[in-house]
Structure formats: C-alpha cells, structure tokens
Design a protein around this motif. Structure first.
Motif, mmCIF file in Angstrom:
data_model
loop_
_atom_site.group_PDB
_atom_site.id
_atom_site.type_symbol
_atom_site.label_atom_id
_atom_site.label_comp_id
_atom_site.label_asym_id
_atom_site.label_seq_id
_atom_site.Cartn_x
_atom_site.Cartn_y
_atom_site.Cartn_z
ATOM 1 N N GLU A 1 0.828 -1.208 0.000
ATOM 2 C CA GLU A 1 0.000 0.000 0.000
ATOM 3 C C GLU A 1 0.865 1.262 0.000
ATOM 4 O O GLU A 1 0.547 2.241 -0.678
ATOM 5 C CB GLU A 1 -0.926 -0.007 1.214
ATOM 6 C CG GLU A 1 -2.021 -1.046 1.139
ATOM 7 C CD GLU A 1 -2.906 -1.055 2.379
ATOM 8 O OE1 GLU A 1 -3.893 -1.805 2.399
ATOM 9 O OE2 GLU A 1 -2.588 -0.307 3.325
ATOM 10 N N ALA A 2 1.963 1.262 0.786
ATOM 11 C CA ALA A 2 2.847 2.430 0.836
ATOM 12 C C ALA A 2 3.467 2.699 -0.524
ATOM 13 O O ALA A 2 3.594 3.857 -0.954
ATOM 14 C CB ALA A 2 3.928 2.218 1.886
ATOM 15 N N LEU A 3 3.867 1.630 -1.229
ATOM 16 C CA LEU A 3 4.461 1.809 -2.562
ATOM 17 C C LEU A 3 3.437 2.311 -3.565
ATOM 18 O O LEU A 3 3.771 3.072 -4.488
ATOM 19 C CB LEU A 3 5.063 0.487 -3.032
ATOM 20 C CG LEU A 3 6.323 0.010 -2.293
ATOM 21 C CD1 LEU A 3 6.700 -1.390 -2.724
ATOM 22 C CD2 LEU A 3 7.487 0.982 -2.529
ATOM 23 N N ASN A 4 2.159 1.916 -3.411
ATOM 24 C CA ASN A 4 1.117 2.286 -4.380
ATOM 25 C C ASN A 4 0.510 3.649 -4.097
ATOM 26 O O ASN A 4 0.302 4.440 -5.018
ATOM 27 C CB ASN A 4 0.021 1.220 -4.402
ATOM 28 C CG ASN A 4 0.523 -0.104 -4.965
ATOM 29 O OD1 ASN A 4 1.434 -0.127 -5.790
ATOM 30 N ND2 ASN A 4 -0.052 -1.214 -4.515
ATOM 31 N N VAL A 5 0.171 3.925 -2.819
ATOM 32 C CA VAL A 5 -0.575 5.152 -2.501
ATOM 33 C C VAL A 5 0.151 6.060 -1.508
ATOM 34 O O VAL A 5 -0.392 7.069 -1.094
ATOM 35 C CB VAL A 5 -1.977 4.810 -1.954
ATOM 36 C CG1 VAL A 5 -2.777 4.066 -2.991
ATOM 37 C CG2 VAL A 5 -1.874 3.987 -0.668
ATOM 38 N N GLY A 6 1.350 5.696 -1.065
ATOM 39 C CA GLY A 6 2.114 6.588 -0.183
ATOM 40 C C GLY A 6 2.055 6.220 1.277
ATOM 41 O O GLY A 6 2.901 6.633 2.051
ATOM 42 N N GLU A 7 1.032 5.444 1.718
ATOM 43 C CA GLU A 7 0.960 4.996 3.093
ATOM 44 C C GLU A 7 0.179 3.682 3.155
ATOM 45 O O GLU A 7 -0.604 3.365 2.254
ATOM 46 C CB GLU A 7 0.308 6.038 4.010
ATOM 47 C CG GLU A 7 -1.173 6.242 3.763
ATOM 48 C CD GLU A 7 -1.814 7.120 4.827
ATOM 49 O OE1 GLU A 7 -3.049 7.255 4.771
ATOM 50 O OE2 GLU A 7 -1.096 7.646 5.693
ATOM 51 N N GLY A 8 0.424 2.897 4.203
ATOM 52 C CA GLY A 8 -0.268 1.626 4.348
ATOM 53 C C GLY A 8 -0.500 1.284 5.802
ATOM 54 O O GLY A 8 0.155 1.829 6.703
ATOM 55 N N PHE A 9 -1.467 0.363 6.033
ATOM 56 C CA PHE A 9 -1.787 -0.035 7.404
ATOM 57 C C PHE A 9 -2.281 -1.474 7.405
ATOM 58 O O PHE A 9 -3.038 -1.891 6.522
ATOM 59 C CB PHE A 9 -2.858 0.905 7.974
ATOM 60 C CG PHE A 9 -3.275 0.555 9.372
ATOM 61 C CD1 PHE A 9 -4.473 -0.113 9.633
ATOM 62 C CD2 PHE A 9 -2.457 0.898 10.448
ATOM 63 C CE1 PHE A 9 -4.845 -0.425 10.917
ATOM 64 C CE2 PHE A 9 -2.832 0.591 11.742
ATOM 65 C CZ PHE A 9 -4.033 -0.091 11.972
ATOM 66 N N TYR B 1 2.098 0.534 10.476
ATOM 67 C CA TYR B 1 1.801 1.707 9.658
ATOM 68 C C TYR B 1 3.043 2.047 8.839
ATOM 69 O O TYR B 1 4.147 2.083 9.368
ATOM 70 C CB TYR B 1 1.403 2.911 10.523
ATOM 71 C CG TYR B 1 1.188 4.172 9.713
ATOM 72 C CD1 TYR B 1 2.183 5.137 9.606
ATOM 73 C CD2 TYR B 1 0.000 4.370 9.031
ATOM 74 C CE1 TYR B 1 1.985 6.271 8.844
ATOM 75 C CE2 TYR B 1 -0.211 5.498 8.273
ATOM 76 C CZ TYR B 1 0.787 6.454 8.180
ATOM 77 O OH TYR B 1 0.599 7.578 7.430
ATOM 78 N N THR B 2 2.851 2.246 7.537
ATOM 79 C CA THR B 2 3.986 2.515 6.658
ATOM 80 C C THR B 2 3.752 3.795 5.876
ATOM 81 O O THR B 2 2.619 4.180 5.589
ATOM 82 C CB THR B 2 4.198 1.359 5.649
ATOM 83 O OG1 THR B 2 2.984 1.159 4.924
ATOM 84 C CG2 THR B 2 4.585 0.082 6.357
ATOM 85 N N THR B 3 4.881 4.427 5.528
ATOM 86 C CA THR B 3 4.838 5.606 4.673
ATOM 87 C C THR B 3 6.188 5.760 3.989
ATOM 88 O O THR B 3 7.200 5.253 4.501
ATOM 89 C CB THR B 3 4.501 6.877 5.478
ATOM 90 O OG1 THR B 3 4.405 7.992 4.566
ATOM 91 C CG2 THR B 3 5.581 7.199 6.487
#
Length: 555
Positions: free
Chosen positions: A91-99, A114-116
């Motif tokens: 998700e972070a690679l695709n939209v900038g952040e992930g959870f 949580y990633t960014t």
C-alpha cells in the motif's frame, strides 16, 4: 430475538474494533512524524544509535523490500524476510501509506503496522514502518464481546424466567379476560398491547446507551491524544493537581526542580519558593503568576498557578527564565566589551596615522610597525568573535579516527612561529591503550583547545624559556588532557573567572599580548560540546595546569 441480539453484538464489536484500529493508526502516525523528524538529517547507518532507547519499533525498508534497519532486531536485519509482499508495504508503494494488523513473523505477537514513504537529506528513499503490539487491544475487544454476550445471556434468562412465571400467566389472564368479554357480548376498546410498552422502551434505552458510550470512548481518546501531544511538545514543566494536591498529569521537564517519582506536590517539588506559590493558590483558590529566584541554584523561574473551578483541579506551569533575565545584562556587557576591545587598536591606528603626517623618515617606520601590530590585533579580535559565534551555533561533532601524532603535529605547526619567537619548548607525554596511538574524536575541536591553552602558556610567561608540558591519557570512557606551563600563574581569587569572556589575568588590561580574553571561553565551550569538563589549578609565578577530558565516541 437471538438473531437480533447476535447482529447487535456483531455490529457493536465491529464498531469498537474499527475504533481501536483508527486509534492505533493515529498513534503510529504520530510516532512516524517523530521518526521522520529525527531521521531525516542522518544516514540510515546512524539509526541504531538514534533509536536504540526510543521504545518505538521502527523498521526501515528499501523500495525492493529489503530490511535496512529494525530497532528491535539491530544487526540481524540481513536474516529477515523480504517485506515486499507485506500488505502495508504494498500500500505504501502504491498510494504513499499503508496499514495492517496481523501476527508478526519475526516476533510472534499480533502487531499493528503503519507505513509511509520517506526520503532523507542524503537522497535515500525508504519505506518507514512503525509497529505497535496489538495484543492488548485484541484482548479488550474480546473482553468487550464476552461482556455483551454475558449481558444478553443474563437478559434472556431473566426474560425467560419472567415469561414463565409472570408474563405467561398475565397473557393467559388477558386471554381469559378477552374470552369473557366475547362471551358476555360487551363491546371493549381495551388495547392490551400498550401495556407491554416498557419492553420496547427498554430496547430503545439500550441502543441509545450503547451509541453514547461509543461516542464517549472516541471523544476521550481524542482528548487523551491531544493532551499528550501538548504536554510532550512544550519546553516547560506542566502539571495537573487534584483537590488533595496530588499530580494527576505531569511531564518530565525540569528534573532538577521536580521529583517525577512522587505524586504530592509538597514532596515532589524540591524548592520552598515554588511550593509557597502553589500552596497560596490552593488555599486561597486564586490564579497566580510570579517570578521567583532560587538562590541555591542561582536561577529564575516563572511559576503560573491556575484554578480550574468546574473540576476542582489546578494547573501548574514552571518555566526557567534565567536566560531571558540574564540576556539583557549579557548583551549589554558583551557590547561594552566588544566596543572596548575594538576601540583601543582603532584609537592607536588613528593616532599613529595622524602622527605619520610630517613625521621624519626615521620615525615613519616605527609608526608603521605600531599600526601593523594594531591591525593584527583587530584581525585577532574579529577572528575570535567569529570563532565563538560559530561554536555556539553548531553542536554537531565531526568524529574522526586519527593518530594522536597527527593532532600534535597540527598544533605544533600552528604555534611554530610563536614557539620560536618565545624560545619556548612544548613536550608531549602520551599514554594510550592501543600501540598505534589511534583516537576517535573531533580533531578540529581538540586542536583548537590545545592550541589556545598552549598559546596562553607561552604568551603569559615571563621566563626566558617558557616550558609547556602536555599529558594525554586514556581511561575507560574518556581521554584526559593536562596542559601545564611555568608562566605567571593566576591568583586564587581570580581562578573562578578565567573562563569568562574577555577575562584577563592582567589587572591593567594590558593588550600588548594581542589577546582578546575569549580564548579560554572558547576552550570551555568546545570541551563541553565534546561531552567533557575543564578545570584549572594555578599558583602565582609558579605556573598553571588546565585539566580537561572528552568522552570517547561509542561507535
């Protein structure tokens, strides 16, 4: 009815679960902001030192999924799996952040992740992942679900009991009554359903209670996060007292003023001057703002006491305003000293330039020499001002691995002309633990420190052959330096002032030496930036010894 209860429990559990997820996600976002602020100015190789004791599980992942750093698996990152297939990383690679929330393959328990994306000032692109143990939240959700199920089990049992023992009999009674009315042929407008309205009202009350309960949980969580951010971001002590004088909330600022392990303000606050203000505010129920001076530590504080009437609580703030109080006096003294330092050589230059006009040839060379000497003094003054300004504006150390001989050679090279002019001698006695005499320190700072101390020993020396002895030793966590001379010495009554700006031993403030009185002040600042401390021991006409240490670099 059981179906409705099941749906109700399911929906409530989902709402609570989503609330916990949003809360932990918001918390991880705050941690991510903190990590980005700290990490942006350093290469990732330094993160082990920066986040060693942070308490945050912080993972640095490159765009190809390789773990470059993990705060809970330092030096074992090479053995960790590729993280490119992790949901939060994708998700972070695709939209900038992930959870995501799942069981950790590395540590075992369930974690919230949580990633960014992140890029430091060195141009390195990474994915920052902040993790937090989610086991406690899962247990609370399960506990909440169990309580709901237990509640409805008890409720169903009660309904069944009353149905069997009261409601059922009442129903039969009403049925018999209706039968009687039918048999008698009388018209009846009675509506027996309205008599069971309490059952439907109870259901409505339960739904409203649950709705308000979830709203209160969300509001309280938001208030807690806001309060935590405010308390942690300010640079003053803040505490909330209850009506009995106990701290309900306090931050960890001004540890030398407040003992954070104690709860009652009377024992937690160490100085009576501050306690008296708080005591006065509590007794009189009034808001107070006063400046106090604590003689024993020679510091000024602004103490603010506010009454929170609607909660019978008190808000206390304590701010160290010593620097602000002293700033005006320091600025005044600094400007006065600078003006005085510049005025003397400028006056000499002006006077001798006037004297050049019409002076005989044999005097002109003498006057030009004096003018040149005063120009050099001005250059030294300006250079010292620039140096001390530079030192105070930068605390970053440039640690190098270098031979101590290299440092000695640099110092000797700088002072060569002065040593020859004074016919002086500088001896070094080095005792280090490694045979190659390798040290790890900020070379430029140490060279400046030694240069200033040796220079002072040569300049302020009435002997025909000034002698300086420099000892360099190494113990567990530090390097120790002793710089001794056979100069004029410093009176005992003056030694506590030697590190003040513009201080000179010479009471007449004779400037023939060309010094500005800033050298030892520069030395003290540099030593403290290296994590050390400097002391002086001296006797008049018998020489001076400066002893200082600098801490070793741990890497």
């Amino acid at each position: 009815m059981l179906l409705l209860e099941g749906i109700f429990v399911y929906l409530n559990s989902n709402v609570l679960s989503n609330l916990y997820k949003q809360r932990v996600k918001a918390t991880l976002k705050q941690d991510t902001i903190f990590v980005k602020i700290v990490a942006k100015d350093y290469p990732h190789e330094k993160y082990g030192e920066l986040f060693e004791n942070s308490g945050i599980r912080f993972t640095l992942i490159n765009p190809y999924g390789k773990v470059e750093f993990d705060s809970q698996n330092i030096s074992r990152e090479d053995y960790m799996d590729n993280h490119l297939d992790r949901k939060e990383v994708e998700e972070a690679l695709n939209v900038g952040e992930g959870f995501d929330i799942r069981k950790s393959k590395t540590l075992g328990p369930t974690f919230a992740y949580y990633t960014t994306t992140f890029k430091n000032k060195y141009g390195e692109s990474f994915i920052i992942r902040i993790a937090r143990n989610y086991t406690k939240e899962k247990q609370e959700i399960v506990k909440f679900l169990a309580l709901q199920i237990l509640f409805f089990l008890i409720l169903n049992f009660a309904i069944h009991f009353f149905y069997r023992n009261y409601i059922k009999r009442d129903f039969y009674k009403k049925i018999n009554l209706m039968k009687s009315f039918l048999k008698s042929g009388e018209n009846s407008t009675a509506n027996y359903i309205k008599e069971e309205k309490w059952f439907f009202e109870l259901w409505t009350v339960l739904k409203e209670w649950q709705k308000k309960n979830l709203e209160n949980i969300k509001t309280l969580d938001h208030e807690r996060q806001t309060l935590s951010l405010v308390i942690d971001s300010i640079d003053i002590f803040i505490g909330l007292l209850d009506s009995e004088g106990r701290f309900k909330v306090k931050n960890n600022v001004l540890e030398d003023i407040v003992d954070f392990k104690r709860q009652k303000y009377m024992v937690a606050i160490k100085y009576i001057e501050i306690i008296d203000i708080i005591k006065k505010g509590i007794n009189q129920k009034i808001s107070i703002s006063e400046e106090v001076y604590i003689q024993s530590i020679k510091r000024y504080f602004l103490v603010t006491f506010k009454v929170i009437e609607f909660r019978d609580e008190f808000l206390i703030t304590i701010k160290d305003i010593t620097n602000r109080r002293n700033a005006s006096e320091i600025q005044k003294n600094f400007i006065s000293n600078v003006s005085h330092e510049l005025k003397t050589p400028l006056t000499n230059i002006k006077g001798y330039l006037i004297a050049l006009d019409g002076a005989p040839d044999e005097m002109r060379n003498k006057f030009m020499k004096v003018i040149k000497e005063n120009v050099e003094k001005l250059e030294n003054i300006v250079l010292d001002f620039l140096n001390i300004s530079k030192i105070e504006s930068s605390n970053l150390l440039n640690i190098e691995r270098v031979s101590i001989d290299n440092i000695i050679n640099r110092v000797d090279s700088i002072l060569q002309v002065l040593i020859e002019k004074k016919n002086g001698k500088v001896d070094y006695n080095v005792r280090l633990k490694n045979q190659k005499n390798i040290v790890k320190m900020d070379v430029n700072r140490v060279v400046t420190i030694l240069k200033n101390l040796i220079e002072n020993g040569l300049i302020y020396n009435k002997n025909e052959n000034p002698e300086i002895e420099v000892e360099i030793t190494e113990i567990d966590d530090r390097y120790i330096f002793n710089v001794s001379d056979n100069g004029i010495g410093i009176p005992a009554s003056e030694q506590y002032k030697v590190f003040d700006r513009f201080y000179r031993v010479d009471k007449s403030r004779n400037r023939n030496s060309g010094g500005t009185g800033l050298g030892l002040s520069i030395v003290k600042s540099l030593v403290e930036q290296c994590g050390g401390k400097i002391t002086v021991k001296s006797s008049e006409n018998r020489g001076t010894t400066f002893k200082f240490f600098i801490l070793k670099d741990k890497n």
